[in-house]
Design an enzyme around this catalytic site. Sequence first.
Site, PDB file in Angstrom:
ATOM      1  N   ASP A  74       0.831  -1.202   0.000  1.00  0.00           N
ATOM      2  CA  ASP A  74       0.000   0.000   0.000  1.00  0.00           C
ATOM      3  C   ASP A  74       0.865   1.252   0.000  1.00  0.00           C
ATOM      4  O   ASP A  74       2.028   1.222   0.412  1.00  0.00           O
ATOM      5  CB  ASP A  74      -0.900   0.039   1.243  1.00  0.00           C
ATOM      6  CG  ASP A  74      -1.900  -1.108   1.251  1.00  0.00           C
ATOM      7  OD1 ASP A  74      -2.190  -1.648   0.173  1.00  0.00           O
ATOM      8  OD2 ASP A  74      -2.376  -1.451   2.358  1.00  0.00           O
TER       9      ASP A  74
HETATM   10  N1  URA Z   1      -1.336  -5.899   3.914  1.00  0.00           N
HETATM   11  C1  URA Z   1      -1.837  -4.634   3.864  1.00  0.00           C
HETATM   12  O1  URA Z   1      -2.893  -4.354   4.411  1.00  0.00           O
HETATM   13  N2  URA Z   1      -1.115  -3.703   3.201  1.00  0.00           N
HETATM   14  C2  URA Z   1       0.070  -3.953   2.611  1.00  0.00           C
HETATM   15  O2  URA Z   1       0.688  -3.048   2.038  1.00  0.00           O
HETATM   16  C3  URA Z   1       0.585  -5.259   2.680  1.00  0.00           C
HETATM   17  C4  URA Z   1      -0.147  -6.218   3.332  1.00  0.00           C
END
Ligand code: URA
Length: 240
Positions: free
Chosen positions: A110
């Site tokens: 993310d």
């Molecule tokens: N899980 C999430 O919620 N975000 C990420 O970036 C990676 C795993």
Amino acid sequence: MRLDDILYTQGFGTRRVCAGLIQQGHVRVADAVVTDAGADFQPEGLAFSVQGTDWTWHDKAYLVLHKPAGTECSQKPSTWPSIYTLLPGPLRQRPQKGAVQGVQAVGRLDQDTTGLLLLTDDGTFIHRMNSPRKHVPKVYEVTVKHPLTDAQVQRLLAGVVLDDDPRPVKAAACEAVGEHHLRLTLTEGKYHQVKRMLAAAGNRVERLHRSQVGGFRLPGDLAPGQWRWLTPGDLAAITG
Ligand code: URA
């Protein structure tokens, strides 16, 4: 391999551009300028420089990037700068079957997640790593809003149901290492998985950092925004 082909395979431009760079004296091999575009070199591990940029020839590119917060793992980001802007041009322009392709992230993190991100131009490697059957463990350091409880840790280990799948998803390992700090190991990679699992367990993710993939840890000397080539030993640790 011809020197112009050596540059071309590494992403320094079309064959014509690479030949021009060589003929104009912009390329050095073993600290000597080479102006013959057809000069023959053994490419594996060859060190050269192009317009002052030092480079080492790699047949396939495998990298680790310490992803900083506020970057998107997309070639065409919507809001935040792309992680690809953190890489030198040649890595983004390596040719693949005659077309410019460049390296690709192995899965996505993310925008606000930091830490270990692998990139490669080896499609087979990406496919293998992303395969749900491969079960490569990924370790996340999770900072949570509310103090962790034993019940939350047990729920994550036993499995929580997310909104897109009736089958519960389990943490492969889960350890509260502080009142607000959880170390969570997952073997799948569903969309926003850590955030959704923590929400389902009754908490909330405040910060998320990926510290390990397979047996490979994010190198401690790699600052946010920095990248380096993976060694054969790193790759063996990743794939087990
Ligand atoms: N899980 C999430 O919620 N975000 C990420 O970036 C990676 C795993």
